[in-house]
Design a protein around this motif. Structure first.
Motif, PDB file in Angstrom:
ATOM      1  N   ALA A   1      37.076  30.480  37.219  1.00  0.00           N
ATOM      2  CA  ALA A   1      38.222  31.140  36.596  1.00  0.00           C
ATOM      3  C   ALA A   1      37.885  32.576  36.206  1.00  0.00           C
ATOM      4  O   ALA A   1      38.732  33.473  36.312  1.00  0.00           O
ATOM      5  N   TYR A   2      36.672  32.801  35.784  1.00  0.00           N
ATOM      6  CA  TYR A   2      36.250  34.126  35.332  1.00  0.00           C
ATOM      7  C   TYR A   2      36.163  35.133  36.484  1.00  0.00           C
ATOM      8  O   TYR A   2      36.512  36.302  36.332  1.00  0.00           O
ATOM      9  N   LEU A   3      35.706  34.667  37.649  1.00  0.00           N
ATOM     10  CA  LEU A   3      35.455  35.568  38.781  1.00  0.00           C
ATOM     11  C   LEU A   3      36.584  35.604  39.801  1.00  0.00           C
ATOM     12  O   LEU A   3      36.695  36.570  40.564  1.00  0.00           O
ATOM     13  N   THR A   4      37.408  34.559  39.860  1.00  0.00           N
ATOM     14  CA  THR A   4      38.458  34.512  40.878  1.00  0.00           C
ATOM     15  C   THR A   4      39.875  34.537  40.305  1.00  0.00           C
ATOM     16  O   THR A   4      40.839  34.771  41.049  1.00  0.00           O
ATOM     17  N   SER A   5      40.006  34.259  39.008  1.00  0.00           N
ATOM     18  CA  SER A   5      41.323  34.242  38.333  1.00  0.00           C
ATOM     19  C   SER A   5      42.272  33.221  38.946  1.00  0.00           C
ATOM     20  O   SER A   5      43.496  33.374  38.887  1.00  0.00           O
ATOM     21  N   THR A   6      41.736  32.160  39.527  1.00  0.00           N
ATOM     22  CA  THR A   6      42.590  31.134  40.113  1.00  0.00           C
ATOM     23  C   THR A   6      43.112  30.158  39.072  1.00  0.00           C
ATOM     24  O   THR A   6      44.134  29.504  39.297  1.00  0.00           O
ATOM     25  N   THR A   7      42.428  30.049  37.939  1.00  0.00           N
ATOM     26  CA  THR A   7      42.873  29.172  36.850  1.00  0.00           C
ATOM     27  C   THR A   7      42.710  29.915  35.526  1.00  0.00           C
ATOM     28  O   THR A   7      42.077  30.975  35.458  1.00  0.00           O
ATOM     29  N   GLU A   8      43.258  29.333  34.471  1.00  0.00           N
ATOM     30  CA  GLU A   8      43.168  29.941  33.146  1.00  0.00           C
ATOM     31  C   GLU A   8      41.814  29.643  32.506  1.00  0.00           C
ATOM     32  O   GLU A   8      41.264  28.544  32.658  1.00  0.00           O
ATOM     33  N   LEU A   9      41.282  30.618  31.756  1.00  0.00           N
ATOM     34  CA  LEU A   9      39.996  30.426  31.071  1.00  0.00           C
ATOM     35  C   LEU A   9      40.125  29.483  29.883  1.00  0.00           C
ATOM     36  O   LEU A   9      39.161  28.803  29.524  1.00  0.00           O
ATOM     37  N   ASP A  10      41.308  29.413  29.277  1.00  0.00           N
ATOM     38  CA  ASP A  10      41.472  28.647  28.047  1.00  0.00           C
ATOM     39  C   ASP A  10      41.103  27.175  28.216  1.00  0.00           C
ATOM     40  O   ASP A  10      40.653  26.537  27.261  1.00  0.00           O
ATOM     41  N   ARG A  11      41.290  26.635  29.383  1.00  0.00           N
ATOM     42  CA  ARG A  11      40.997  25.216  29.582  1.00  0.00           C
ATOM     43  C   ARG A  11      39.506  24.927  29.566  1.00  0.00           C
ATOM     44  O   ARG A  11      39.091  23.762  29.474  1.00  0.00           O
ATOM     45  N   TYR A  12      38.675  25.973  29.628  1.00  0.00           N
ATOM     46  CA  TYR A  12      37.218  25.787  29.648  1.00  0.00           C
ATOM     47  C   TYR A  12      36.516  26.382  28.426  1.00  0.00           C
ATOM     48  O   TYR A  12      35.304  26.231  28.285  1.00  0.00           O
ATOM     49  N   THR A  13      37.243  27.035  27.513  1.00  0.00           N
ATOM     50  CA  THR A  13      36.614  27.714  26.380  1.00  0.00           C
ATOM     51  C   THR A  13      36.931  27.017  25.070  1.00  0.00           C
ATOM     52  O   THR A  13      37.929  26.294  24.944  1.00  0.00           O
ATOM     53  N   SER A  14      36.068  27.259  24.072  1.00  0.00           N
ATOM     54  CA  SER A  14      36.264  26.688  22.742  1.00  0.00           C
ATOM     55  C   SER A  14      37.414  27.388  22.034  1.00  0.00           C
ATOM     56  O   SER A  14      37.704  28.559  22.315  1.00  0.00           O
ATOM     57  N   PRO A  15      38.079  26.701  21.106  1.00  0.00           N
ATOM     58  CA  PRO A  15      39.161  27.338  20.342  1.00  0.00           C
ATOM     59  C   PRO A  15      38.643  28.569  19.606  1.00  0.00           C
ATOM     60  O   PRO A  15      37.575  28.552  18.991  1.00  0.00           O
ATOM     61  N   GLY A  16      39.391  29.664  19.677  1.00  0.00           N
ATOM     62  CA  GLY A  16      38.982  30.903  19.026  1.00  0.00           C
ATOM     63  C   GLY A  16      38.138  31.815  19.889  1.00  0.00           C
ATOM     64  O   GLY A  16      37.900  32.963  19.516  1.00  0.00           O
ATOM     65  N   THR A  17      37.665  31.327  21.026  1.00  0.00           N
ATOM     66  CA  THR A  17      36.870  32.164  21.924  1.00  0.00           C
ATOM     67  C   THR A  17      37.791  33.073  22.720  1.00  0.00           C
ATOM     68  O   THR A  17      38.740  32.610  23.364  1.00  0.00           O
ATOM     69  N   ARG A  18      37.517  34.377  22.666  1.00  0.00           N
ATOM     70  CA  ARG A  18      38.360  35.357  23.349  1.00  0.00           C
ATOM     71  C   ARG A  18      37.584  35.978  24.506  1.00  0.00           C
ATOM     72  O   ARG A  18      36.702  36.802  24.306  1.00  0.00           O
ATOM     73  N   LEU A  19      37.884  35.538  25.695  1.00  0.00           N
ATOM     74  CA  LEU A  19      37.257  36.064  26.903  1.00  0.00           C
ATOM     75  C   LEU A  19      38.351  36.372  27.914  1.00  0.00           C
ATOM     76  O   LEU A  19      39.343  35.644  28.014  1.00  0.00           O
ATOM     77  N   GLN A  20      38.158  37.441  28.658  1.00  0.00           N
ATOM     78  CA  GLN A  20      39.123  37.839  29.666  1.00  0.00           C
ATOM     79  C   GLN A  20      38.472  37.774  31.047  1.00  0.00           C
ATOM     80  O   GLN A  20      37.319  38.171  31.216  1.00  0.00           O
ATOM     81  N   PRO A  21      39.180  37.284  32.050  1.00  0.00           N
ATOM     82  CA  PRO A  21      38.615  37.275  33.406  1.00  0.00           C
ATOM     83  C   PRO A  21      38.518  38.693  33.952  1.00  0.00           C
ATOM     84  O   PRO A  21      39.186  39.620  33.470  1.00  0.00           O
ATOM     85  N   ILE A  22      37.650  38.877  34.945  1.00  0.00           N
ATOM     86  CA  ILE A  22      37.519  40.172  35.595  1.00  0.00           C
ATOM     87  C   ILE A  22      38.790  40.458  36.381  1.00  0.00           C
ATOM     88  O   ILE A  22      39.263  39.619  37.147  1.00  0.00           O
ATOM     89  N   SER A  23      39.337  41.651  36.170  1.00  0.00           N
ATOM     90  CA  SER A  23      40.588  42.010  36.844  1.00  0.00           C
ATOM     91  C   SER A  23      40.481  43.407  37.442  1.00  0.00           C
ATOM     92  O   SER A  23      40.046  44.338  36.752  1.00  0.00           O
ATOM     93  N   PRO A  24      40.832  43.547  38.715  1.00  0.00           N
ATOM     94  CA  PRO A  24      41.259  42.478  39.635  1.00  0.00           C
ATOM     95  C   PRO A  24      40.090  41.584  40.020  1.00  0.00           C
ATOM     96  O   PRO A  24      38.926  41.992  39.954  1.00  0.00           O
ATOM     97  N   ALA A  25      40.406  40.371  40.407  1.00  0.00           N
ATOM     98  CA  ALA A  25      39.369  39.389  40.733  1.00  0.00           C
ATOM     99  C   ALA A  25      38.542  39.861  41.920  1.00  0.00           C
ATOM    100  O   ALA A  25      39.090  40.143  42.987  1.00  0.00           O
ATOM    101  N   PRO A  26      37.205  39.969  41.758  1.00  0.00           N
ATOM    102  CA  PRO A  26      36.376  40.475  42.855  1.00  0.00           C
ATOM    103  C   PRO A  26      35.992  39.416  43.886  1.00  0.00           C
ATOM    104  O   PRO A  26      35.506  39.762  44.966  1.00  0.00           O
ATOM    105  N   TYR A  27      36.189  38.134  43.567  1.00  0.00           N
ATOM    106  CA  TYR A  27      35.722  37.079  44.467  1.00  0.00           C
ATOM    107  C   TYR A  27      36.836  36.062  44.718  1.00  0.00           C
ATOM    108  O   TYR A  27      37.774  35.922  43.932  1.00  0.00           O
ATOM    109  N   ALA A  28      36.656  35.343  45.833  1.00  0.00           N
ATOM    110  CA  ALA A  28      37.647  34.335  46.229  1.00  0.00           C
ATOM    111  C   ALA A  28      37.175  32.922  45.949  1.00  0.00           C
ATOM    112  O   ALA A  28      37.991  32.007  45.833  1.00  0.00           O
ATOM    113  N   ALA A  29      35.857  32.709  45.855  1.00  0.00           N
ATOM    114  CA  ALA A  29      35.326  31.357  45.632  1.00  0.00           C
ATOM    115  C   ALA A  29      33.972  31.464  44.941  1.00  0.00           C
ATOM    116  O   ALA A  29      33.268  32.483  45.047  1.00  0.00           O
ATOM    117  N   VAL A  30      33.585  30.400  44.214  1.00  0.00           N
ATOM    118  CA  VAL A  30      32.325  30.363  43.471  1.00  0.00           C
ATOM    119  C   VAL A  30      31.661  29.018  43.706  1.00  0.00           C
ATOM    120  O   VAL A  30      32.310  27.967  43.619  1.00  0.00           O
TER     121      VAL A  30
END
Length: 374
Positions: free
Chosen positions: A248-277
């Motif tokens: 999610a962080y590198l491809t922006s295909t899904t939301e980060l919130d489903r993998y982070t703890s409550p209160g954690t503020r992280l933003q994916p890289i934009s625009p997404a530099p990769y297609a798969a991980v």
């Protein structure tokens, strides 16, 4: 003198009141001495006369002491302390930014200069120059300052690392690798520009041609804190959480919130530099060899994950991420992306000798020496 008139008027008024009161006391002498008043106190003529004299003496003392008290009040007023100066503001340390940038430009110009183009170095060094190397046989494809030290006020020793490429007469280029050059730089102007003055325009000058020096020692990093190897097993809950988060962080295909703890503020890289991980390896600091079950809520896990991220053109790029995971509700969540992989506190880095093996092309490339060329 104006300050003294008011106390005298007041004292004169009190004196008149005292004399009036004396007259009333004289009239009271006609009354019997031992006759009690309405309050039950007995007053004698002698007592009233003595009191009158005391009041009159007090009034005259006030009149006489008025000027003296005024003078004492004036003399006792606080005066500014003599010879006491305000503390001087602390001097700002000299900044190495200006001298370092000037040295980097000087080294880049020096490397591509040669016989007949010595004048190209005049903006940096005004001393006599006689170069024997042919111009543009060396160039710095990249350069950066690795060390900067003020040896005297306004005088700096700067070390520049340059990735050097040579060019022969046929146009063939050969990369020599990173070499290090040290140069002395004098600076004028304020401390913010590396100088010693309070104000003025910054100026720089090299005191000699650069001197090539040895590379700094290469360190072997201390042992990492991730002692348990999870491999690339996606069945491990912590590895699966890391894989989903990094995707999610590198491809922006899904939301980060489903993998982070409550209160954690992280933003994916934009625009997404990769297609798969794809996860290629994972280590953590857990004590158990296998961890198929998520431990109790609040358990913290430090993890180092290696991935191959495929870019939009289909080329894989190897990356590493240090993550901190925390357990909650029977699953792992990413609490942070760490600034650097964790190392064991009892494992400081150790110095290792720096060795460079020259390539065959490097051995055949020579620079003609000259008295002014280090």
């Amino acid at each position: 003198m104006k300050r003294q008139r008011r106390p005298r008027k007041a004292a004169k008024k009190q004196l008149v009141e005292a004399e009036t009161w004396d007259e009333e006391v004289e009239e009271s002498r006609e009354t019997p001495a031992d006759e009690p008043d309405e309050t039950g106190w007995q007053t004698s003529t002698a007592q009233m006369a003595g009191l009158s004299r005391l009041v009159r003496a007090g009034v005259w003392a006030l009149v006489v002491s008025g000027p003296v008290l005024g003078t004492l009040a004036f003399l006792s007023s606080p005066a500014p302390a003599q010879g006491v100066s305000e503390p001087a503001a602390a001097a700002s340390p000299a900044s190495p930014v200006g001298p370092a940038g000037f040295a980097e430009l000087f080294v880049a110009a020096y490397l591509q200069a040669g016989q007949g183009t010595e004048r190209d170095l005049a903006p940096y060094y005004s001393g006599p120059i006689a170069l024997a190397v042919k111009p543009r046989t060396r160039t710095a494809t990249q350069s950066t300052v690795t060390a900067s030290r003020e040896v005297q006020p306004g005088y700096w020793s700067v070390t520049v690392a340059a990735d050097i490429t040579t060019h022969d007469a046929k146009g063939k280029s050969t990369r020599l690798g990173v070499q290090y050059f040290r140069v002395g730089i004098q600076a004028t102007g304020p401390a913010g520009d590396g100088g010693t003055e309070q104000s003025g325009t910054a100026g720089y000058a090299a005191t000699s041609l650069p001197a090539q020096v040895a590379a700094p020692a290469t360190l072997k990093p201390g042992g990492l804190a991730y002692e348990t190897d999870r491999g690339s097993n996606s069945a491990d809950p912590s590895v699966e959480t890391a894989r989903g988060f990094l995707a999610a962080y590198l491809t922006s295909t899904t939301e980060l919130d489903r993998y982070t703890s409550p209160g954690t503020r992280l933003q994916p890289i934009s625009p997404a530099p990769y297609a798969a991980v794809k996860v290629t390896g994972a280590q953590d600091d857990a004590t158990g060899a296998s961890q198929q079950k998520v431990p109790a809520d609040g358990t913290v896990l430090h993890q180092l994950v290696q991935v191959d991220a495929t870019d939009q053109a289909g080329s894989p790029v190897s990356l590493s991420y240090a993550l901190t995971l925390k357990s909650r509700a029977g699953r792992w969540e990413v609490a942070s992306v760490d600034d650097a992989p964790a190392i064991r506190e009892s494992s400081p880095p150790s110095a290792a000798p720096h060795t460079t093996t020259p390539s065959p092309d490097t051995a055949t490339t020579a620079i003609s020496p000259s008295p002014s060329n280090p």
